[in-house]
Design a protein around this motif. Structure first.
Motif: not given
Length: 125
Positions: A50-51, A71-74, A79-80
């Protein structure tokens, strides 16, 4: 409701790697913690990571710690889940959804979670 589409699953040999993607529609992810869940055949769905919106990993369950990275790229609303050193027991359908970490290693879908189609990961020689 926070809805997303999962992709990136496939067939891989033990020890291999895959990267899953979870893309939200529009501003679906804004402000929400997003997590990865998986369901193996004959078993209940379990939360594995959970990120938070800020990018802090709220929790990874012991079975995937060290091997999996979230990880996440807003900007990309994505989300990866990078999965390394895959094992046969990682074989499952993988889903992403809005999440909440209620205790160390305990990750649940949040009240606004909505399940997508998932992406199948099969680890086998």
């Amino acid at each position: 409701q926070v809805q997303a589409v999962e992709s990136g699953g496939g067939f891989v040999e033990p020890g291999g790697s895959l990267r899953l993607s979870c893309t939200g529609s529009g501003a679906a992810f804004d402000g929400y913690a997003i997590g990865w869940f998986r369901q193996a055949a004959g078993r209940e769905r379990e939360g594995i990571s959970c990120i938070t919106w800020s990018g802090d990993t709220a929790g990874d369950v012991d079975s995937v710690k060290v091997r999996f990275t979230t990880s996440r790229d807003k900007a990309a609303n994505t989300v990866y889940l990078q999965m390394n050193s895959l094992k046969s027991e990682d074989t499952a359908m993988y889903y992403c959804a809005a999440c909440v970490s209620v205790a160390p290693g305990v990750i649940l879908p949040s009240s606004v979670a909505q399940w997508g189609q998932g992406t199948q990961v099969t680890v086998s020689s």
